[in-house]
Design a protein around this motif. Structure first.
Motif, PDB file in Angstrom:
ATOM      1  N   HIS A  64      43.036 -50.846  33.858  1.00  0.00           N
ATOM      2  CA  HIS A  64      44.216 -50.840  32.989  1.00  0.00           C
ATOM      3  C   HIS A  64      45.223 -49.822  33.489  1.00  0.00           C
ATOM      4  N   ALA A  65      46.386 -49.816  32.888  1.00  0.00           N
ATOM      5  CA  ALA A  65      47.426 -48.856  33.251  1.00  0.00           C
ATOM      6  C   ALA A  65      46.797 -47.469  33.379  1.00  0.00           C
ATOM      7  N   LYS A  66      47.208 -46.732  34.399  1.00  0.00           N
ATOM      8  CA  LYS A  66      46.561 -45.444  34.711  1.00  0.00           C
ATOM      9  C   LYS A  66      46.577 -44.449  33.550  1.00  0.00           C
ATOM     10  N   SER A  67      47.571 -44.524  32.680  1.00  0.00           N
ATOM     11  CA  SER A  67      47.663 -43.584  31.558  1.00  0.00           C
ATOM     12  C   SER A  67      46.920 -44.066  30.317  1.00  0.00           C
ATOM     13  N   VAL A  83      31.698 -50.324  31.698  1.00  0.00           N
ATOM     14  CA  VAL A  83      32.829 -49.533  32.159  1.00  0.00           C
ATOM     15  C   VAL A  83      32.319 -48.545  33.209  1.00  0.00           C
ATOM     16  N   ASN A  84      33.007 -48.524  34.359  1.00  0.00           N
ATOM     17  CA  ASN A  84      32.611 -47.680  35.484  1.00  0.00           C
ATOM     18  C   ASN A  84      31.147 -47.923  35.840  1.00  0.00           C
ATOM     19  N   ASP A  85      30.385 -46.862  36.043  1.00  0.00           N
ATOM     20  CA  ASP A  85      28.982 -47.011  36.445  1.00  0.00           C
ATOM     21  C   ASP A  85      28.012 -46.868  35.282  1.00  0.00           C
ATOM     22  N   GLN A  86      28.544 -46.911  34.067  1.00  0.00           N
ATOM     23  CA  GLN A  86      27.679 -46.860  32.892  1.00  0.00           C
ATOM     24  C   GLN A  86      26.879 -48.163  32.806  1.00  0.00           C
ATOM     25  N   PRO A  87      25.742 -48.152  32.145  1.00  0.00           N
ATOM     26  CA  PRO A  87      25.006 -49.408  31.992  1.00  0.00           C
ATOM     27  C   PRO A  87      25.779 -50.404  31.115  1.00  0.00           C
ATOM     28  N   ALA A  88      25.599 -51.685  31.390  1.00  0.00           N
ATOM     29  CA  ALA A  88      26.208 -52.724  30.550  1.00  0.00           C
ATOM     30  C   ALA A  88      25.565 -52.651  29.168  1.00  0.00           C
ATOM     31  N   GLU A 100      38.259 -44.509  29.166  1.00  0.00           N
ATOM     32  CA  GLU A 100      39.115 -43.377  29.546  1.00  0.00           C
ATOM     33  C   GLU A 100      40.202 -43.855  30.510  1.00  0.00           C
ATOM     34  N   PRO A 101      41.309 -43.125  30.613  1.00  0.00           N
ATOM     35  CA  PRO A 101      42.324 -43.480  31.612  1.00  0.00           C
ATOM     36  C   PRO A 101      41.709 -43.543  33.014  1.00  0.00           C
ATOM     37  N   VAL A 124      46.557 -46.528  24.007  1.00  0.00           N
ATOM     38  CA  VAL A 124      47.509 -45.427  23.901  1.00  0.00           C
ATOM     39  C   VAL A 124      47.931 -45.186  25.346  1.00  0.00           C
ATOM     40  N   VAL A 125      49.220 -45.405  25.617  1.00  0.00           N
ATOM     41  CA  VAL A 125      49.664 -45.518  27.004  1.00  0.00           C
ATOM     42  C   VAL A 125      51.065 -44.934  27.165  1.00  0.00           C
TER      43      VAL A 125
END
Length: 137
Positions: A64-67, A83-88, A100-101, A124-125
């Motif tokens: 998503h948008a960097k902010s 999200v990222n390397d967290q478990p599904a 997180e951004p 929130v962007v």
């Protein structure tokens, strides 16, 4: 001055919504829900979209948008998210998660092959940070 700012925000938000819809898979529906400048935090906006997944549907991996800080609430059905390397993890109606951004959304899909699912994503962007969603290769 306020009227011009509001018109610019609405135009910017419309472009963000269109970009968000284009980054999702063709069988998903992304619908604008809400958009407004956060008046006590200059340069920030809150934008909400509904993502509806037919049975078995999935988003492509995306960021998503960097902010963007994102709060996601499962309105109906069950959504599997990674999200990222967290478990599904599977979230059911009434549950929520956040991004997180700068996060990469590796998995976002309807966890059911027979029932639809709906997610409300609240961003929130930075007001001019676009596109809202970008497909990853």
């Amino acid at each position: 001055m306020k009227k011009r700012f509001r018109s610019a925000l609405l135009a910017s938000t419309a472009l963000m919504f269109m970009a968000a819809a284009q980054a999702h898979a063709p069988d998903e529906t992304v619908t604008p829900n809400f958009s407004h400048a956060i008046t006590n935090i200059p340069g920030k906006s809150i934008i909400a979209v509904e993502v509806t997944y037919p049975p078995g549907a999935a988003s492509l991996p995306h960021s998503h948008a960097k902010s963007a800080f994102i709060y996601a609430y499962v309105v109906s059905g069950a959504i599997e998210s990674q999200v990222n390397d967290q478990p599904a993890r599977v979230y059911t109606a009434g549950q929520s998660f956040y991004e997180e951004p700068g996060a990469r959304h590796r998995v976002s899909r309807n966890a059911s092959k027979t029932e639809p699912a709906k997610l409300l994503a609240v961003f929130v962007v930075d007001t001019n940070d676009a596109p809202l969603t970008t497909t990853q290769k």
